[in-house]
Design a protein around this motif. Structure first.
Motif, PDB file in Angstrom:
ATOM      1  N   MET A 289       0.849  -1.213   0.000  1.00  0.00           N
ATOM      2  CA  MET A 289       0.000   0.000   0.000  1.00  0.00           C
ATOM      3  C   MET A 289       0.878   1.254   0.000  1.00  0.00           C
ATOM      4  O   MET A 289       1.737   1.425   0.850  1.00  0.00           O
ATOM      5  CB  MET A 289      -0.845   0.032   1.280  1.00  0.00           C
ATOM      6  N   THR A 290       0.629   2.118  -0.959  1.00  0.00           N
ATOM      7  CA  THR A 290       1.341   3.394  -0.987  1.00  0.00           C
ATOM      8  C   THR A 290       0.754   4.328   0.071  1.00  0.00           C
ATOM      9  O   THR A 290      -0.461   4.464   0.174  1.00  0.00           O
ATOM     10  CB  THR A 290       1.182   4.052  -2.378  1.00  0.00           C
ATOM     11  N   SER A 291       1.625   4.943   0.853  1.00  0.00           N
ATOM     12  CA  SER A 291       1.129   5.883   1.863  1.00  0.00           C
ATOM     13  C   SER A 291       0.596   7.134   1.179  1.00  0.00           C
ATOM     14  O   SER A 291       0.917   7.412   0.012  1.00  0.00           O
ATOM     15  CB  SER A 291       2.266   6.265   2.811  1.00  0.00           C
ATOM     16  N   GLU A 292      -0.206   7.885   1.915  1.00  0.00           N
ATOM     17  CA  GLU A 292      -0.753   9.135   1.366  1.00  0.00           C
ATOM     18  C   GLU A 292       0.374  10.087   0.976  1.00  0.00           C
ATOM     19  O   GLU A 292       0.328  10.748  -0.064  1.00  0.00           O
ATOM     20  CB  GLU A 292      -1.660   9.808   2.402  1.00  0.00           C
ATOM     21  N   TYR A 293       1.415  10.123   1.821  1.00  0.00           N
ATOM     22  CA  TYR A 293       2.548  11.013   1.540  1.00  0.00           C
ATOM     23  C   TYR A 293       3.292  10.580   0.278  1.00  0.00           C
ATOM     24  O   TYR A 293       3.616  11.407  -0.582  1.00  0.00           O
ATOM     25  CB  TYR A 293       3.488  11.034   2.751  1.00  0.00           C
ATOM     26  N   ASP A 294       3.553   9.278   0.150  1.00  0.00           N
ATOM     27  CA  ASP A 294       4.268   8.820  -1.044  1.00  0.00           C
ATOM     28  C   ASP A 294       3.446   9.044  -2.315  1.00  0.00           C
ATOM     29  O   ASP A 294       4.004   9.366  -3.366  1.00  0.00           O
ATOM     30  CB  ASP A 294       4.659   7.348  -0.885  1.00  0.00           C
ATOM     31  N   ALA A 295       2.137   8.887  -2.191  1.00  0.00           N
ATOM     32  CA  ALA A 295       1.275   9.152  -3.350  1.00  0.00           C
ATOM     33  C   ALA A 295       1.383  10.620  -3.761  1.00  0.00           C
ATOM     34  O   ALA A 295       1.383  10.949  -4.954  1.00  0.00           O
ATOM     35  CB  ALA A 295      -0.171   8.788  -3.019  1.00  0.00           C
ATOM     36  N   ALA A 296       1.503  11.510  -2.771  1.00  0.00           N
ATOM     37  CA  ALA A 296       1.580  12.946  -3.068  1.00  0.00           C
ATOM     38  C   ALA A 296       2.893  13.308  -3.765  1.00  0.00           C
ATOM     39  O   ALA A 296       2.998  14.331  -4.427  1.00  0.00           O
ATOM     40  CB  ALA A 296       1.431  13.759  -1.782  1.00  0.00           C
ATOM     41  N   LEU A 297       3.893  12.441  -3.596  1.00  0.00           N
ATOM     42  CA  LEU A 297       5.210  12.704  -4.186  1.00  0.00           C
ATOM     43  C   LEU A 297       5.393  12.023  -5.548  1.00  0.00           C
ATOM     44  O   LEU A 297       6.488  12.030  -6.108  1.00  0.00           O
ATOM     45  CB  LEU A 297       6.324  12.237  -3.237  1.00  0.00           C
ATOM     46  N   ASP A 298       4.330  11.453  -6.064  1.00  0.00           N
ATOM     47  CA  ASP A 298       4.434  10.769  -7.345  1.00  0.00           C
ATOM     48  C   ASP A 298       4.714  11.778  -8.470  1.00  0.00           C
ATOM     49  O   ASP A 298       4.014  12.785  -8.605  1.00  0.00           O
ATOM     50  CB  ASP A 298       3.119  10.022  -7.620  1.00  0.00           C
ATOM     51  N   LEU A 299       5.739  11.524  -9.232  1.00  0.00           N
ATOM     52  CA  LEU A 299       6.129  12.429 -10.314  1.00  0.00           C
ATOM     53  C   LEU A 299       6.443  11.609 -11.554  1.00  0.00           C
ATOM     54  O   LEU A 299       6.983  10.508 -11.448  1.00  0.00           O
ATOM     55  CB  LEU A 299       7.386  13.218  -9.918  1.00  0.00           C
ATOM     56  N   THR A 300       6.135  12.155 -12.712  1.00  0.00           N
ATOM     57  CA  THR A 300       6.491  11.461 -13.950  1.00  0.00           C
ATOM     58  C   THR A 300       7.358  12.386 -14.795  1.00  0.00           C
ATOM     59  O   THR A 300       7.170  13.607 -14.784  1.00  0.00           O
ATOM     60  CB  THR A 300       5.236  11.059 -14.754  1.00  0.00           C
ATOM     61  N   PRO A 301       8.329  11.799 -15.509  1.00  0.00           N
ATOM     62  CA  PRO A 301       9.211  12.636 -16.330  1.00  0.00           C
ATOM     63  C   PRO A 301       8.412  13.349 -17.428  1.00  0.00           C
ATOM     64  O   PRO A 301       7.542  12.729 -18.051  1.00  0.00           O
ATOM     65  CB  PRO A 301      10.216  11.652 -16.932  1.00  0.00           C
ATOM     66  N   ALA A 302       8.687  14.609 -17.642  1.00  0.00           N
ATOM     67  CA  ALA A 302       8.033  15.352 -18.725  1.00  0.00           C
ATOM     68  C   ALA A 302       8.989  15.408 -19.918  1.00  0.00           C
ATOM     69  O   ALA A 302      10.118  14.938 -19.836  1.00  0.00           O
ATOM     70  CB  ALA A 302       7.666  16.748 -18.243  1.00  0.00           C
ATOM     71  N   GLU A 303       8.530  16.004 -21.009  1.00  0.00           N
ATOM     72  CA  GLU A 303       9.351  15.948 -22.223  1.00  0.00           C
ATOM     73  C   GLU A 303      10.574  16.857 -22.168  1.00  0.00           C
ATOM     74  O   GLU A 303      11.598  16.575 -22.757  1.00  0.00           O
ATOM     75  CB  GLU A 303       8.485  16.267 -23.446  1.00  0.00           C
ATOM     76  N   VAL A 304      10.448  17.953 -21.453  1.00  0.00           N
ATOM     77  CA  VAL A 304      11.574  18.880 -21.314  1.00  0.00           C
ATOM     78  C   VAL A 304      12.620  18.258 -20.377  1.00  0.00           C
ATOM     79  O   VAL A 304      12.255  17.719 -19.333  1.00  0.00           O
ATOM     80  CB  VAL A 304      11.063  20.219 -20.734  1.00  0.00           C
ATOM     81  N   PRO A 305      13.906  18.307 -20.736  1.00  0.00           N
ATOM     82  CA  PRO A 305      14.932  17.743 -19.843  1.00  0.00           C
ATOM     83  C   PRO A 305      14.897  18.398 -18.455  1.00  0.00           C
ATOM     84  O   PRO A 305      14.789  19.621 -18.360  1.00  0.00           O
ATOM     85  CB  PRO A 305      16.251  18.077 -20.559  1.00  0.00           C
ATOM     86  N   GLY A 306      14.990  17.560 -17.421  1.00  0.00           N
ATOM     87  CA  GLY A 306      14.994  18.085 -16.056  1.00  0.00           C
ATOM     88  C   GLY A 306      13.612  18.370 -15.499  1.00  0.00           C
ATOM     89  O   GLY A 306      13.480  18.746 -14.337  1.00  0.00           O
ATOM     90  N   ARG A 307      12.581  18.200 -16.321  1.00  0.00           N
ATOM     91  CA  ARG A 307      11.223  18.568 -15.883  1.00  0.00           C
ATOM     92  C   ARG A 307      10.424  17.339 -15.436  1.00  0.00           C
ATOM     93  O   ARG A 307      10.514  16.278 -16.056  1.00  0.00           O
ATOM     94  CB  ARG A 307      10.489  19.274 -17.020  1.00  0.00           C
ATOM     95  N   TRP A 308       9.661  17.514 -14.368  1.00  0.00           N
ATOM     96  CA  TRP A 308       8.814  16.459 -13.822  1.00  0.00           C
ATOM     97  C   TRP A 308       7.403  16.992 -13.639  1.00  0.00           C
ATOM     98  O   TRP A 308       7.211  18.169 -13.354  1.00  0.00           O
ATOM     99  CB  TRP A 308       9.372  15.966 -12.479  1.00  0.00           C
ATOM    100  N   ALA A 309       6.433  16.090 -13.859  1.00  0.00           N
ATOM    101  CA  ALA A 309       5.030  16.484 -13.733  1.00  0.00           C
ATOM    102  C   ALA A 309       4.407  15.781 -12.537  1.00  0.00           C
ATOM    103  O   ALA A 309       4.609  14.582 -12.339  1.00  0.00           O
ATOM    104  CB  ALA A 309       4.267  16.127 -15.005  1.00  0.00           C
TER     105      ALA A 309
END
Lengths: 284, 284
Positions: free
Chosen positions: B1-21
């Motif tokens: 189970m993912t904690s609420e805090y870890d879920a809030a920190l979920d990020l995916t790489p965006a197309e621009v280098p260095g950028r996360w969504a």
């Protein structure tokens, strides 16, 4: 007559938008680097000039700055890049980056900072710590009186009139107090009166607290954040630096500065690197 | 189970280098904004992910962060831009900027920060302030017990198990102590154990010290700098927040966090905005 400090803050616009060119003279060095307080003052000055160029006259005073020191600044040319992040009504915030040309001409990043500027008043704070108690300046230990202790080669000390509380100079004769406190009077040697930006030199101008903990040697600033609370009155500044955390390779220093009217005008906290001697134990 | 805090920190790489969504859920709001501790944690997480992507596994822990809050973050999508400024042996320093799309889609800068990461150990600090004395958690005041006082609408408090020292909750019944101290126990409500980055929520998770000074209302963080000293042990965290400077429109808050083994694991200082009521005078 331009003061030594104002001469050190001289900047000229460079061709790149937001960029300013300056020079660190060899008059502000401590250990193997240009003093961090001066480096930060140059950064803040660049943001002020950039805002002035953009017609913003509403934020003449430094309010907050956080600086991360990446490599040690050296005497020589310095390039200062400013970016205004958010022009605001009460506060305007910008980013300022400093770099110097390396031996092969490649730019070497020295420091990056975030800076908020606003309009301070002479109003006393509604709550503040009382001014630190110090013996009169003439009963304190001047830079000229202090035994070397690694500071003799510092050109910075020639720019400053620093009078250390005799209870905080045991380190200079091999008897550090172990308390983690450094205190003294501060002003520019040539009589230049303090302003919000120049308080950065008072916040970062005393010998490292580490000395009084029995940890000699260079204590380079890794990060320093300062808040300015009021425009300082002319005259001597009182400075107290304390520390409550020492780790294996880093420690923190908290600095407070009061002006001649007894107001707290600025405080700061810094994380600095230390080399704790083998077998070191806390005193007391 | 993912904690609420870890879920809030979920990020995916965006197309621009260095950028996360990422996305701020509506579960971390306080007043009219997403909690600053969570905003900073997302920034630090983005830098960690960026470094991992670049193959840097030597700096897993947050050591220092300075964040300047430009506008209030809102629930919804967030774009996080990272820039590695100086990869180092003991510390790597980067910059992280957060923005959210405005109503017309234009990016609105929310926060800019400078972050140093390194490798912390479990070694106790050589010098540190002793852990704050608190009544047992069951003798403290839980978020559920506290009268509204403007916090009732906070979704943040549902994520946290916060137990305030009864001596620091006079504000909730109209009798602030005037001391400028806020103290309590902190942990995540779903049992997620603390780590260096999540300490940012403990540092910025208690009610504003301003409440105990008789200054009600929203106290938005303008700037917060935190240092992390050790990886926290599992269990309750002790938090103490004090303040020594209050000006006309701003004040500072100093927070300290100790883990269940009594080690100081993090501290911070923030500059926040306040609206001092007409006729306010310091108590005591």
């Amino acid at each position: 007559m331009t003061s030594e400090y104002d001469a050190a803050l001289d900047l000229t616009p460079a061709e790149v938008p937001g960029r300013w060119a300056g020079r660190f003279s060899d008059g502000w060095s401590i250990g193997q680097a240009v003093n961090g307080g001066l480096v930060m003052a140059v950064a803040v000055e660049a943001l002020h000039r950039q805002l002035a160029e953009q017609g913003d006259a509403a934020h003449p005073d430094l309010v907050a700055v956080s600086a991360f020191f990446l490599t040690a600044s050296q005497p020589g040319p310095v390039v200062v890049d400013t970016e205004v992040l958010r022009p605001g009504r009460t506060l305007t915030t910008g980013q300022v980056s400093l770099q110097q040309p390396g031996e092969d001409g490649t730019p070497v990043p020295r420091m990056r900072s975030l800076v908020s500027v606003g309009a301070l008043t002479g109003t006393p704070a509604r709550r503040q710590p009382p001014p630190v108690d110090l013996p009169a300046p003439e009963d304190c230990v001047g830079s000229g009186d202090a035994p070397p202790g690694g500071l003799a080669s510092s050109t910075l000390l020639q720019r400053l009139d620093l009078r250390l509380d005799p209870s905080c100079v045991g380190w200079a004769v091999g008897r550090p107090s172990g308390r983690g406190v450094m205190r003294g009077w501060f002003r520019f040697a040539d009589g230049r009166e303090p302003d919000p930006t120049s308080l950065l030199l008072a916040l970062d101008g005393l010998p490292p607290v580490a000395f009084e903990l029995g940890i000699p040697g260079w204590a380079p600033t890794l990060e320093l954040t300062a808040h300015v609370w009021a425009r300082p009155a002319p005259g001597w500044l009182r400075v107290e630096v304390t520390s409550e955390v020492l780790s294996d390779a880093t420690m923190e220093e908290d600095a407070r500065v009061w002006d001649s009217s007894g107001r707290l005008v600025a405080h700061s906290r810094q994380l600095c690197g230390v080399r704790v001697p083998e077998g070191w134990a806390p005193a007391g």
